[in-house]
Design an enzyme around this catalytic site. Structure first.
Site, PDB file in Angstrom:
ATOM      1  CG  ASN A 296      -5.028  10.932  -5.197  1.00  0.00           C
ATOM      2  OD1 ASN A 296      -4.421  10.911  -6.254  1.00  0.00           O
ATOM      3  ND2 ASN A 296      -5.553   9.844  -4.659  1.00  0.00           N
TER       4      ASN A 296
ATOM      5  CG  ASP B 191      -5.293   8.084 -12.081  1.00  0.00           C
ATOM      6  OD1 ASP B 191      -5.496   7.596 -10.953  1.00  0.00           O
ATOM      7  OD2 ASP B 191      -6.204   8.437 -12.849  1.00  0.00           O
TER       8      ASP B 191
ATOM      9  CD  GLU C  39      -4.572   4.126  -1.577  1.00  0.00           C
ATOM     10  OE1 GLU C  39      -4.716   4.628  -0.454  1.00  0.00           O
ATOM     11  OE2 GLU C  39      -5.441   4.187  -2.470  1.00  0.00           O
TER      12      GLU C  39
ATOM     13  CG  ASP D 205      -1.890   1.149   1.221  1.00  0.00           C
ATOM     14  OD1 ASP D 205      -2.973   0.977   0.651  1.00  0.00           O
ATOM     15  OD2 ASP D 205      -1.569   2.211   1.780  1.00  0.00           O
TER      16      ASP D 205
END
Length: 539
Positions: free
Chosen positions: A284, A293, A319, A276
């Site tokens: 973000n 992305d 993620e 992760d």
């Protein structure tokens, strides 16, 4: 004929007062057995007189148990004992408001639909219609919050109105188009502007359907269902994640089953790792979801390039990634991933002239039992990942070497509602819920002022509020406004409870940042499912 409504109201108020005294104002944490007997005896007689047959029947059944008891009641034990009675009291009190609709049992695997419309009455209508089908629904009135929810919640279907505040639905679709080009999410445009140019523009921007207002609900449901089926077929047929170009969770299941079959035949162990990205939400929020992305795609490529040809990399969701290491022990996989963390942390990302670096954490689990299923294996590895996060991130932990009794993260859950029956029901619901990595610290408050006076909002960690919209002293909107203006506002997740007619309250709550709302009177099963969904979706 005597009007019994007044006396029924008095009875329900008496029940609420008694519940408050026992469960919230009782320092001894015990209730005398005779006191419970008297309460049930009185309730049986009064409910029978007031023609509340179901309440009388349950009170009678509980009396048979209570009369044979010789010791006092612990508060938690008594709450469980009276739960059916409390729930029925709530249903009786709100019977005239409850609409006839089928009971819906939901779980996290059911479709999640996002509806974006600044017409709150339309939002409520569509949400109710969709949820009657057993689907989960999140709603937004404001485009900025809607965009954030879209990327954070990963809906299975998007429904958006053209006319929105601050930016049009067309502008919103354009903003999301680059993301949609990497992942198939059916998009439905709804609008009162049913002209040729609007329809063409919607399709040009990636819409899969266009539905004019006023909406025929029956046809609307059929069309949404058709799009959800298309997405389901698409997800089942595609084995490569379009964004990252690694295998997806569909292929993961097939690969895992092959590994367990090989383990049973040849006794060849393997290790599953859950990875992760650390603080990915901050990427973000700071640089935008498109930049996020790009980070995901780069990370996937890095993993593919840095592992053996026999190892398989999968994108599990968001993620999170999974790697299957065949014929590898947990400590060997841990050594490999530790080296990869160090190597990846030195890769420089650039966005809008700014540089930043990203790390990841991992949990590994060596599979020695060929009968274990994929869900259990991931859950075990995920527990180790959680410990890696708790121990500072950018590290790897092994589930095989961890001691029993891993410490769970505490989530501060606060119920703020002036109705004692609802507070008692919610306390029971919450105490019955279990989460892999989260321990619920639950408290109830009868109004917002008491919540803030308790300094509960100063507690460290994440907070989950279940908040009544209309309360004396300080209503839910005022509480929400104060919470969202606090320095730790980003630590709050809020579920509003509101009356069906409170359109303005719903609009205000959504605009102020509430994550979801539930209308009163609510189904207990529905509410529990929604609480479970929101808590499980927290990062």
């Amino acid at each position: 004929m005597v009007n019994l409504d007044k006396y029924k109201s008095i009875l329900f108020e008496k029940i609420k007062n008694q519940l408050t005294e026992w469960f919230e104002m009782n320092p001894s944490n015990e209730v005398d057995q005779e006191e419970v007997n008297r309460f049930l005896h009185s309730l049986k007689g009064t409910s029978g007189t007031l023609q509340l047959g179901g309440l009388e029947q349950i009170a009678s059944q509980l009396m048979l148990v209570a009369e044979n008891r010789e010791v006092s009641w612990k508060v938690e034990e008594l709450r469980d004992f009276l739960y059916e009675l409390i729930g029925l009291s709530y249903e009786y009190e709100h019977f005239h408001e409850i609409e006839e609709k089928p009971t819906i049992n939901r779980d996290e695997s059911l479709p999640l639909i996002q509806v974006i419309d600044d017409d709150v009455s339309m939002l409520i209508l569509l949400k109710d219609a969709l949820e009657e089908q057993g689907w989960m629904v999140i709603t937004n009135t404001e485009p900025t919050k809607a965009t954030k929810n879209y990327f954070d919640m990963h809906p299975d279907c998007l429904i958006v109105d053209i006319n929105l505040p601050t930016k049009s639905g067309f502008e919103l679709l354009q903003e999301l188009q680059s993301h949609n080009s990497k992942k198939f999410i059916p998009t439905i445009v709804i609008s009162i502007e049913n002209n040729r140019n609007s329809r063409i523009k919607a399709y040009q921007l990636g819409a899969d359907d266009f539905i004019k207002k006023p909406i025929d609900i029956e046809e609307f449901i059929v069309r949404v269902n058709r799009h959800l089926r298309r997405k389901q077929l698409f997800d089942q047929s595609v084995l490569i994640d379009e964004l990252t170009q690694v295998y997806n969770r569909k292929f993961l299941e097939d690969s895992f089953n092959r590994s367990t079959n090989e383990l049973k035949r040849l006794n060849t162990y393997f290790t599953i790792a859950v990875l992760d990205l650390d603080f990915f939400k901050k990427v973000n929020d700071t640089y935008g979801h498109i930049a996020g992305d790009r980070v995901l795609a780069s990370f996937a490529q890095f993993l593919n390039d840095s592992t053996r040809s026999s190892d398989t990399v999968f994108r599990y969701g968001g993620e999170e990634f999974i790697i299957l290491f065949p014929r590898t022990r947990d400590y060997e996989a841990k050594e490999v991933l530790t080296r990869l963390i160090e190597k990846f942390s030195k890769i420089e990302f650039k966005e809008n002239g700014q540089s930043f670096f990203v790390t990841f954490s991992a949990g590994v689990f060596m599979v020695l039992d060929g009968n274990i299923d994929l869900k259990s294996a991931i859950k075990t590895a995920d527990q180790a990942l959680y410990m890696a996060k708790e121990n500072g991130r950018a590290r790897v932990e092994s589930a095989n070497s961890l001691q029993h009794g891993m410490k769970k993260k505490v989530l501060n859950v606060s119920v703020i509602d002036d109705d004692a029956i609802i507070r008692t029901m919610l306390m029971k619901i919450l105490k019955s819920m279990e989460f892999d990595h989260i321990e619920l610290d639950i408290e109830v408050f009868e109004d917002g002022l008491k919540y803030f006076e308790s300094k509960r909002n100063d507690k460290k960690g994440q907070h989950f509020l279940i908040l009544d919209g209309v309360m004396p002293v300080m209503d839910g909107i005022e509480v929400l406004q104060k919470v969202k203006q606090s320095k730790n506002a980003n630590q709050y997740h809020i579920l509003m409870l509101t009356g069906r007619k409170s359109d303005q309250d719903i609009a205000s709550a959504l605009k102020l940042g509430a994550d979801d709302y539930v209308t009163k009177p609510f189904s207990i099963t529905e509410l529990q499912a929604r609480i479970n969904l929101l808590i499980n979706r927290m990062k």
